[in-house]
Design an enzyme around this catalytic site. Structure first.
Site, PDB file in Angstrom:
ATOM      1  N   VAL A  16       0.834  -1.208   0.000  1.00 42.22           N
ATOM      2  CA  VAL A  16       0.000   0.000   0.000  1.00 42.22           C
ATOM      3  C   VAL A  16       0.871   1.261   0.000  1.00 42.22           C
ATOM      4  O   VAL A  16       0.661   2.179  -0.795  1.00 42.22           O
ATOM      5  CB  VAL A  16      -0.945   0.007   1.220  1.00 42.22           C
ATOM      6  CG1 VAL A  16      -1.745   1.311   1.277  1.00 42.22           C
ATOM      7  CG2 VAL A  16      -1.894  -1.191   1.162  1.00 42.22           C
ATOM      8  N   ARG A  47      11.366  -0.582   7.436  1.00 36.87           N
ATOM      9  CA  ARG A  47      12.175  -1.490   8.244  1.00 36.87           C
ATOM     10  C   ARG A  47      13.460  -1.858   7.515  1.00 36.87           C
ATOM     11  O   ARG A  47      14.513  -1.980   8.105  1.00 36.87           O
ATOM     12  CB  ARG A  47      11.376  -2.774   8.537  1.00 36.87           C
ATOM     13  CG  ARG A  47      10.763  -2.793   9.921  1.00 36.87           C
ATOM     14  CD  ARG A  47      10.129  -4.145  10.196  1.00 36.87           C
ATOM     15  NE  ARG A  47       9.369  -4.607   9.016  1.00 36.87           N
ATOM     16  CZ  ARG A  47       8.730  -5.775   8.946  1.00 36.87           C
ATOM     17  NH1 ARG A  47       8.759  -6.603   9.968  1.00 36.87           N
ATOM     18  NH2 ARG A  47       8.058  -6.115   7.873  1.00 36.87           N
ATOM     19  N   LYS A 106      -6.840  -1.601  10.406  1.00 37.35           N
ATOM     20  CA  LYS A 106      -8.106  -2.068  10.988  1.00 37.35           C
ATOM     21  C   LYS A 106      -7.922  -2.706  12.358  1.00 37.35           C
ATOM     22  O   LYS A 106      -8.715  -2.504  13.264  1.00 37.35           O
ATOM     23  CB  LYS A 106      -8.807  -3.052  10.070  1.00 37.35           C
ATOM     24  CG  LYS A 106      -7.931  -4.238   9.713  1.00 37.35           C
ATOM     25  CD  LYS A 106      -8.540  -5.097   8.626  1.00 37.35           C
ATOM     26  CE  LYS A 106      -7.523  -6.120   8.147  1.00 37.35           C
ATOM     27  NZ  LYS A 106      -6.586  -5.614   7.146  1.00 37.35           N
ATOM     28  N   VAL A 133     -11.428  -0.262   6.352  1.00 39.82           N
ATOM     29  CA  VAL A 133     -12.577  -1.141   6.126  1.00 39.82           C
ATOM     30  C   VAL A 133     -12.921  -1.157   4.646  1.00 39.82           C
ATOM     31  O   VAL A 133     -13.168  -0.115   4.047  1.00 39.82           O
ATOM     32  CB  VAL A 133     -13.808  -0.679   6.934  1.00 39.82           C
ATOM     33  CG1 VAL A 133     -14.979  -1.611   6.686  1.00 39.82           C
ATOM     34  CG2 VAL A 133     -13.488  -0.615   8.410  1.00 39.82           C
ATOM     35  N   GLY A 135     -11.257  -1.625   1.877  1.00 39.81           N
ATOM     36  CA  GLY A 135     -10.326  -1.065   0.895  1.00 39.81           C
ATOM     37  C   GLY A 135     -10.804   0.211   0.256  1.00 39.81           C
ATOM     38  O   GLY A 135     -11.004   1.223   0.928  1.00 39.81           O
ATOM     39  N   ILE A 137     -13.602   0.985  -1.109  1.00 40.80           N
ATOM     40  CA  ILE A 137     -15.018   1.348  -1.099  1.00 40.80           C
ATOM     41  C   ILE A 137     -15.247   2.488  -0.125  1.00 40.80           C
ATOM     42  O   ILE A 137     -14.962   2.353   1.065  1.00 40.80           O
ATOM     43  CB  ILE A 137     -15.902   0.158  -0.688  1.00 40.80           C
ATOM     44  CG1 ILE A 137     -15.551  -1.079  -1.506  1.00 40.80           C
ATOM     45  CG2 ILE A 137     -17.367   0.507  -0.830  1.00 40.80           C
ATOM     46  CD1 ILE A 137     -16.307  -2.322  -1.061  1.00 40.80           C
ATOM     47  N   GLU A 191      -3.263 -15.752   2.016  1.00 44.33           N
ATOM     48  CA  GLU A 191      -1.886 -15.781   2.482  1.00 44.33           C
ATOM     49  C   GLU A 191      -1.498 -17.206   2.859  1.00 44.33           C
ATOM     50  O   GLU A 191      -2.350 -18.081   3.023  1.00 44.33           O
ATOM     51  CB  GLU A 191      -1.735 -14.855   3.689  1.00 44.33           C
ATOM     52  CG  GLU A 191      -1.948 -13.392   3.300  1.00 44.33           C
ATOM     53  CD  GLU A 191      -1.771 -12.457   4.482  1.00 44.33           C
ATOM     54  OE1 GLU A 191      -0.786 -12.605   5.221  1.00 44.33           O
ATOM     55  OE2 GLU A 191      -2.622 -11.584   4.661  1.00 44.33           O
ATOM     56  N   ASP A 202     -10.128 -10.914  10.692  1.00 41.53           N
ATOM     57  CA  ASP A 202     -10.054  -9.690   9.888  1.00 41.53           C
ATOM     58  C   ASP A 202     -11.438  -9.043   9.774  1.00 41.53           C
ATOM     59  O   ASP A 202     -11.609  -7.837   9.992  1.00 41.53           O
ATOM     60  CB  ASP A 202      -9.512 -10.049   8.496  1.00 41.53           C
ATOM     61  CG  ASP A 202      -9.540  -8.886   7.534  1.00 41.53           C
ATOM     62  OD1 ASP A 202      -8.612  -8.066   7.573  1.00 41.53           O
ATOM     63  OD2 ASP A 202     -10.502  -8.790   6.753  1.00 41.53           O
ATOM     64  N   LYS A 206     -13.186  -5.300  11.302  1.00 45.31           N
ATOM     65  CA  LYS A 206     -13.951  -4.357  10.484  1.00 45.31           C
ATOM     66  C   LYS A 206     -15.364  -4.182  11.030  1.00 45.31           C
ATOM     67  O   LYS A 206     -15.928  -3.081  11.027  1.00 45.31           O
ATOM     68  CB  LYS A 206     -13.972  -4.845   9.037  1.00 45.31           C
ATOM     69  CG  LYS A 206     -12.578  -4.784   8.394  1.00 45.31           C
ATOM     70  CD  LYS A 206     -12.503  -5.616   7.123  1.00 45.31           C
ATOM     71  CE  LYS A 206     -11.119  -5.535   6.497  1.00 45.31           C
ATOM     72  NZ  LYS A 206     -10.962  -6.488   5.374  1.00 45.31           N
TER      73      LYS A 206
END
Lengths: 432, 432
Positions: A16, A47, A106, A133, A135, A137, A191, A202, A206
């Protein structure tokens, strides 16, 4: 037009963050025009400073995020590190330094939103987090601002793209959970460790954020009832189809019928194919909102990914920068209703229960009696002999609406019946 | 919390205005908490003072809207009169008096938006109008604020509920246009004179507003190419179905591929059943947005009606009141790109053309030659003999994407062919 630029510290430069930096560079003129002042990427805290980052001036890279925030000329910090620490400490440091914050975090907002909002407010600063929340939208701004004159009664959404991809595959191909998960992993939708997605963590974060905003109250992550979707089977999809339904992992935030409390939960559920959420395919997200005056609204779009999330972050950046220039702040936390969050047992919903029972007379009567004793009214029963299992049959019961506690009590009692060999599946039915 | 109330003048008290007044009364505590100060309905300007208005203190009613605005203590005016005059003069008067304005007036905004925005800006006041486009659906705020850091390339929507109701009826029942219109009228979805809806004037006003916001440029009502939907036939729906499509009246605002210009248009079009807009039923509205970073978004909800429109008006009221307290203003007109609006001929799209032709060899070759001469590439042709008409056949041609001018030039040339008895229908194909 002010010519002195607003200075932005970017904390984190992964999928991102690098997209945020790229768009800030390529669309600098547009951002300047929309904000009313130039905006400058003043530093990027990472990092691993040795990693090559195309399009970012190496001189901007630092490993010392705290020093970046404390150098004295930063106006806005963008936090796209994720997780609790060091994100929380850095956001707190930003507020201490008079820096407004845009975050996509989040997990942190769901856990410590109230404290962070309080810190922002007492410092007279902004904390925006549209990207946290669903992405790209636009959801937090519509709920918090567009519907500020309305009363929201329910927010029900598909807020995790990974699980929607898996369930959509199962629905369209008849695949089992593991097979669909494997495909999602191979395509990069899941993932290597999919726990946070498939177990609903997740989505629960949200749900906590959405419920708090929708009902103007505080909802913590612990308040959200959470069930994952790893037990959803091809047989469940077959049952759902017979009912004219599909299965989605839903985050549902509801105001109780008497208005005196709210609930928030995440679990797989059957929804009718005619419901707008049923046709949300692949990794798309969508959130359905029911408001007293507005009626039924839906917001649809990509729920994750570098570019979509960056779009939401940059929309917030423009707003926060405009507020800075106006010496104003946007709407902060609104928790004035202080509504209690009721436990899952008080949620009123419907169940679809599939039982393996002995194939002999009187079983249905026994089962029906258990439902009646728990005050749960049966909508439909479908009984099917299964000769291949030698004397067993399956019984599919769909209930009317009842408190979740009564429904789970019913299931517990059914399990104790001699004539019930097993409870093959239990699933809530929503969206009717 | 400030205790002195913000005073609101309500201009117009019809279906929307009366609902605004009702919610301001019943939800006064919520509005106070969300704004940070009480908000008081200080006066209601109406044409017919004798009409009984339940829940509104008769002492607030006046026929002199100008005097109400000039009495000196009004903070915000809500204009829900509609039409050009007296709404325009009253909004101008409000700005002269230091009063911010919330309006639901699409016709006025589409015609005089630039002048009204300029008046608001020079007075340091707000002009909000979420309710002017797609009723309760949060759309203007998401486009103007949430996507402020993104680049919108296309806005394509169903922004008129009446026409969507009619087309949905035709699609689901096979009814003709007149029959479906009659049902819409009987059910109150269409007005006695449905011209503004079915001829696309209402949608064109909304398209002008949306295009201006999406592309940060000025788009006037006259810039919008407009075709109504009264010629859409049951045969068109049958053709659409054969292509896996349905027909919707769409407002489409696009940035040209080279980014140097924009277009805005309203016309009926075939869209694939798999497109999210295809499943928008009854009088619902939905707007599909394609942005560079965010990807494909959709906003769905009720596009009209007293309560939904009042919800949008009150969301704006909260925002404008908060701005007043902050001594700030929200985002005003953003027209910095100054992109030219290209005529319809430069729009690149596809055509579905149904021709009545002589049923003899060589006709297809003649027709194909005309397409080739105009540089329009054919995607598919379906030829069907129709013995009942004695020697005539129908030829359905679907083209590849081409400039609209080339397509209409093709149709003009086809009409001149001896072997073409008539052009039964022409419809654009969108959303692929």
């Amino acid at each position: 037009m002010r010519t002195r630029p607003l200075k932005v510290a970017l904390l984190g430069c992964g999928v991102v963050g690098s997209e945020v930096a790229r768009i800030m560079t390529t669309h600098a003129d547009d951002l300047t025009a929309r904000i009313g002042a130039p905006v400058e990427l003043a530093g990027v805290a990472v990092r691993r400073p040795s990693k090559v980052r195309a399009g970012i001036d190496p001189a901007l890279i630092t490993t010392d995020a705290t020093a970046l925030l404390k150098r004295g000329d930063i106006d806005v910090a963008i936090e796209v590190i994720g997780g609790i620490e060091p994100a929380r400490t850095l956001i707190t440091t930003a507020f201490e330094q008079g820096i407004s914050v845009v975050s996509a975090n989040k997990a942190l907002l769901a856990q410590d939103g109230a404290a962070l909002h309080a810190a922002a407010e007492s410092a007279g600063l902004d904390l925006y987090y549209e990207a946290a929340v669903a992405g790209a939208i636009p959801l937090i701004r519509p709920l918090r601002e567009s519907l500020a004159g309305d009363k929201i009664n329910r927010v029900m959404g598909i807020v995790n793209g990974t699980t929607n991809f898996i369930l959509d595959k199962m629905d369209s191909t008849g695949a089992g959970y593991q097979e669909a998960l494997d495909e999602a992993t191979a395509l990069g939708y899941a993932e290597a460790d999919p726990t946070a997605d498939v177990e609903g963590y997740d989505a629960a974060a949200k749900a906590a954020i959405l419920a708090g905003i929708a009902f103007h109250t505080r909802v913590r992550l612990d308040d959200v009832h959470r069930e994952g979707m790893t037990e959803v089977s091809a047989a469940d999809f077959a049952s759902a189809k017979r009912m004219g339904c599909t299965i989605k992992l839903l985050a549902i935030c509801e105001r109780a019928a008497d208005g005196g409390s709210v609930t928030a939960r995440v679990h797989p559920a059957m929804i009718p194919l005619t419901h707008p959420l049923a046709s949300v395919r692949e990794a798309y997200n969508a959130v359905f909102v029911e408001a007293e005056a507005a009626g039924r609204l839906m917001f649809y779009g990509p729920g994750a990914g570098g570019s979509p999330t960056a779009s939401a972050v940059l929309g917030d950046l423009v707003a926060v920068c405009r507020n800075k220039l106006d010496r104003a702040t946007g709407p902060g936390e609104s928790a004035y209703t202080q509504l209690p969050v009721s436990p899952m047992g008080e949620v009123v919903t419907r169940y679809h229960i599939s039982l393996d029972v002995a194939d002999k007379p009187g079983v249905l009567a026994q089962v029906a009696t258990v439902f009646a004793e728990h005050g749960v009214s049966i909508d439909t029963v479908r009984q099917q002999g299964r000769p291949e299992t030698g004397g067993e049959a399956s019984l599919v019961v769909v209930t009317h609406r009842a408190p979740d506690a009564a429904l789970s009590g019913t299931v517990e009692a059914l399990r104790k019946l001699d004539t019930v060999a097993g409870v093959a599946s239990i699933m809530r039915v929503e969206g009717e």
